[in-house]
Design a protein around this motif. Structure first.
Motif, PDB file in Angstrom:
ATOM      1  N   GLY A 128     -15.632   3.899 -39.835  1.00 23.95           N
ATOM      2  CA  GLY A 128     -15.467   3.302 -38.673  1.00 23.95           C
ATOM      3  C   GLY A 128     -16.712   2.302 -38.240  1.00 23.95           C
ATOM      4  O   GLY A 128     -16.487   1.105 -37.842  1.00 23.95           O
ATOM      5  N   LEU A 129     -17.680   2.876 -38.393  1.00 23.04           N
ATOM      6  CA  LEU A 129     -19.151   2.066 -38.166  1.00 23.04           C
ATOM      7  C   LEU A 129     -19.188   1.043 -39.133  1.00 23.04           C
ATOM      8  O   LEU A 129     -19.762   0.061 -38.795  1.00 23.04           O
ATOM      9  N   ALA A 130     -18.855   1.138 -40.451  1.00 20.65           N
ATOM     10  CA  ALA A 130     -19.139   0.327 -41.385  1.00 20.65           C
ATOM     11  C   ALA A 130     -18.206  -1.033 -41.002  1.00 20.65           C
ATOM     12  O   ALA A 130     -18.699  -2.179 -41.213  1.00 20.65           O
ATOM     13  N   ALA A 131     -17.122  -0.748 -40.366  1.00 19.51           N
ATOM     14  CA  ALA A 131     -16.138  -1.814 -40.060  1.00 19.51           C
ATOM     15  C   ALA A 131     -16.624  -2.670 -38.933  1.00 19.51           C
ATOM     16  O   ALA A 131     -16.825  -3.805 -38.764  1.00 19.51           O
ATOM     17  N   PHE A 132     -17.392  -1.889 -37.908  1.00 17.55           N
ATOM     18  CA  PHE A 132     -18.065  -2.520 -36.905  1.00 17.55           C
ATOM     19  C   PHE A 132     -18.972  -3.160 -37.337  1.00 17.55           C
ATOM     20  O   PHE A 132     -19.183  -4.535 -36.863  1.00 17.55           O
ATOM     21  N   GLU A 133     -19.976  -2.685 -37.999  1.00 15.09           N
ATOM     22  CA  GLU A 133     -21.052  -3.401 -38.669  1.00 15.09           C
ATOM     23  C   GLU A 133     -20.903  -4.743 -39.584  1.00 15.09           C
ATOM     24  O   GLU A 133     -21.215  -5.920 -39.409  1.00 15.09           O
ATOM     25  N   ALA A 134     -19.542  -4.774 -39.922  1.00 15.86           N
ATOM     26  CA  ALA A 134     -19.022  -5.924 -40.807  1.00 15.86           C
ATOM     27  C   ALA A 134     -18.590  -7.083 -39.761  1.00 15.86           C
ATOM     28  O   ALA A 134     -18.619  -8.064 -40.123  1.00 15.86           O
ATOM     29  N   THR A 135     -18.043  -6.426 -38.642  1.00 17.37           N
ATOM     30  CA  THR A 135     -17.789  -7.750 -37.634  1.00 17.37           C
ATOM     31  C   THR A 135     -18.867  -8.456 -37.181  1.00 17.37           C
ATOM     32  O   THR A 135     -18.643  -9.462 -36.451  1.00 17.37           O
ATOM     33  N   LEU A 136     -20.291  -7.906 -37.295  1.00 16.04           N
ATOM     34  CA  LEU A 136     -21.384  -8.370 -36.774  1.00 16.04           C
ATOM     35  C   LEU A 136     -22.121  -9.420 -37.817  1.00 16.04           C
ATOM     36  O   LEU A 136     -22.681 -10.095 -37.072  1.00 16.04           O
ATOM     37  N   ARG A 137     -21.787  -9.440 -38.965  1.00 15.81           N
ATOM     38  CA  ARG A 137     -22.148 -10.465 -40.061  1.00 15.81           C
ATOM     39  C   ARG A 137     -21.372 -11.785 -39.793  1.00 15.81           C
ATOM     40  O   ARG A 137     -20.254 -12.132 -39.404  1.00 15.81           O
TER      41      ARG A 137
END
Length: 137
Positions: A128-137
Motif C-alpha cells: 500500500g505504501l508503494a502505491a502511495f509513493e507512486a502517486t507522489l511522482r
C-alpha cells in the motif's frame, strides 16, 4: 498534501492485491492527516477482530507520525512511557501501521493492515505504501 479518495483507493487496491497473492483476507484502513477515516476495506473472509486492530495500527501511525511498531520503544517494559498504549483510545504498537509522508516530510495520513501475522501485515502495508509513493511522482 491531503490524501485524496482516489489515492486512498489506489493504496487499498495494491494492498489487497498483495494480500491475495499471499492467500490472506485482510482489513485495510486509511486515515487522513487528522486521524479521521478516509477509506476502509474488509476483504471477504477477513477476521472481524482485525477491524479494530487495523484501525488502531493506522491511528498509532498517524498520531505519532511514524510506523506503528516504532512506538513500542517508548512503552515496552523499562521504557520511559509505560502504558502509553492505553492512551488515545488504545494504540497498537506493532507493525502493520505506516505513516504516509510527503516528500517534504509532511504527513498525508496513514494506513493500517491486519489479518495475518505481523510479518504478513507488514508486507501488505508496504504494498500500500508503494502505491502511495507512486502517486507522489
Amino acid at each position: 498534501m491531503p490524501i485524496s479518495a482516489h489515492n486512498a483507493q489506489a493504496i487499498i487496491d495494491h494492498a489487497e492485491t498483495k494480500a491475495r497473492e499471499m492467500g490472506l483476507a485482510a482489513i485495510i484502513a486509511i486515515l487522513d492527516e487528522g486521524g479521521h477515516l478516509k477509506a476502509f476495506h474488509r476483504m471477504d473472509g477477513a477476521v472481524l477482530g482485525s477491524i479494530d486492530i487495523a484501525m488502531r495500527k493506522a491511528r498509532t501511525a498517524v498520531l505519532f507520525q511514524c510506523n506503528s511498531e516504532d512506538v513500542w520503544d517508548y512503552l515496552k517494559p523499562g521504557a520511559p512511557a509505560p502504558h502509553l498504549e492505553l492512551s488515545n483510545g488504545g494504540l497498537a504498537p506493532y507493525a502493520g501501521g505506516i505513516a504516509l509522508k510527503c516528500p517534504n516530510g509532511g504527513l498525508a495520513g496513514s494506513l493500517g493492515v491486519s489479518g495475518g501475522t505481523i510479518e504478513q501485515d507488514t508486507k501488505i502495508a508496504k504494498a500500500g505504501l508503494a502505491a502511495f509513493e507512486a502517486t507522489l511522482r
